[in-house]
Design a protein around this motif. Structure first.
Motif, short mmCIF file in Angstrom:
data_model
loop_
_atom_site.label_atom_id
_atom_site.label_comp_id
_atom_site.label_asym_id
_atom_site.label_seq_id
_atom_site.Cartn_x
_atom_site.Cartn_y
_atom_site.Cartn_z
N TYR A 1 -4.68 9.34 -5.50
CA TYR A 1 -5.87 8.69 -6.02
C TYR A 1 -5.54 7.89 -7.27
CZ TYR A 1 -6.00 12.78 -9.14
OH TYR A 1 -5.68 13.77 -10.05
N ASN A 2 -6.19 6.75 -7.37
CA ASN A 2 -6.20 5.99 -8.61
C ASN A 2 -7.49 5.21 -8.66
OD1 ASN A 2 -5.87 3.56 -7.14
ND2 ASN A 2 -3.63 3.69 -7.30
N PHE B 1 -5.10 9.35 1.98
CA PHE B 1 -4.90 10.71 2.45
C PHE B 1 -3.62 10.80 3.27
CE2 PHE B 1 -8.79 12.82 1.26
CZ PHE B 1 -9.71 11.78 1.15
N GLY B 2 -3.01 11.97 3.23
CA GLY B 2 -1.92 12.27 4.14
C GLY B 2 -2.47 12.64 5.50
N ASP C 1 0.83 -1.19 0.00
CA ASP C 1 0.00 0.00 0.00
C ASP C 1 0.88 1.26 0.00
OD1 ASP C 1 -2.56 -1.29 2.28
OD2 ASP C 1 -2.03 -1.80 0.22
N ASP D 1 -8.20 2.28 -7.98
CA ASP D 1 -8.37 1.24 -6.97
C ASP D 1 -8.50 1.75 -5.55
OD1 ASP D 1 -6.14 -0.98 -8.75
OD2 ASP D 1 -8.34 -0.91 -8.75
N SER D 2 -7.91 2.90 -5.26
CA SER D 2 -7.93 3.37 -3.88
C SER D 2 -7.57 4.83 -3.78
CB SER D 2 -6.94 2.55 -3.05
OG SER D 2 -5.61 2.81 -3.47
N TRP D 3 -7.91 5.38 -2.63
CA TRP D 3 -7.53 6.74 -2.28
C TRP D 3 -6.77 6.70 -0.96
CZ3 TRP D 3 -13.32 8.04 -2.96
CH2 TRP D 3 -13.59 8.29 -4.30
#
Lengths: 118, 107
Positions: B91-92, B98-99, B1, B94-96
């Motif tokens: 972002y893509n 965040f910082g 990830d 498949d997933s997001w």
């Protein structure tokens, strides 16, 4: 004008299942490229993405929460539903739904605070 | 990830200052990065996407740059309305991710 609004219980007990509904207007969830995502934010902490459903019913989940989450859509009612099983006090957070157009979270609901406590 | 980090975690500045926030990805994410502004009790607001593209309606004092693993958000001529917390997000399809956020507070 795109609007979204989250609804559901404000208080759930530990081990219970949480069901949240996102009711939206101003767009169709059958339009190519469009999706609705769920994001949460514990009090005083950062944003955390939970799940996403696309116009074609493709679904994506946060790897860390995948086993507990289910996202569905009802295009005719303009609603997206998120369920989260086995709730724990650490799941206390404001839960947001958001419109995404080609992956950008450009419109957000106001959020709903869910407290997990017995 | 992919993991996202931000620095600093808190930034103190005055109206009129130029401030810069840095976001780092644990591996290359090309330009698939967005920036959000969040004020207390409010939902986040999209400021910048694709690393440097300003969202419609966002003032031009906001700018983004970077690619690969290091990105920056700059605010030139800080306004009182800009005191808030800023999040980067990869972002893509498949997933997001965040910082952890950077709080910009009044000095």
């Amino acid at each position: 004008q795109i609007t979204l609004k989250e609804s559901g219980p404000t208080l759930v007990e530990p081990t219970q299942t949480l069901t949240l509904t996102c009711t939206f207007s101003g767009f169709s969830l059958s339009s190519s490229g469009v999706g609705v995502g769920w994001i949460r934010q514990p009090p005083g902490k950062a944003l955390e993405w939970l799940a996403l459903i696309y116009w074609d019913d493709d679904k994506r989940y946060s790897p860390s929460l995948k086993s507990r989450l289910t996202i569905t859509k009802d295009t005719s009612r303009n609603q997206v539903v998120l369920t989260m099983t086995n709730m724990d006090p650490v799941d206390t957070a404001t839960y947001y739904c958001a419109h995404t157009d080609y992956l950008l979270l450009d419109y957000w609901g106001q959020g709903t605070l869910v407290t997990v406590s017995s | 990830d992919i993991q996202m980090t931000q620095s600093p975690s808190t930034l103190s500045a005055s109206v009129g200052d130029r401030v810069t926030i840095t976001c780092r990805a644990s591996q290359s994410i090309s330009v698939w990065l967005a920036w959000y502004q969040q004020k207390p009790g409010k939902a986040p607001k999209l400021l910048i996407y694709k690393a440097s593209t300003l969202q419609s309606g966002v003032p031009s004092r906001f700018s983004g740059s970077g690619s690969g693993t290091v990105f920056s958000l700059a605010i030139s001529g800080l306004q009182s309305d800009d005191f808030a917390t800023y999040y980067c997000q990869h972002y893509n399809s498949d997933s997001w991710t965040f910082g952890p956020g950077t709080r910009v507070q009044i000095k």
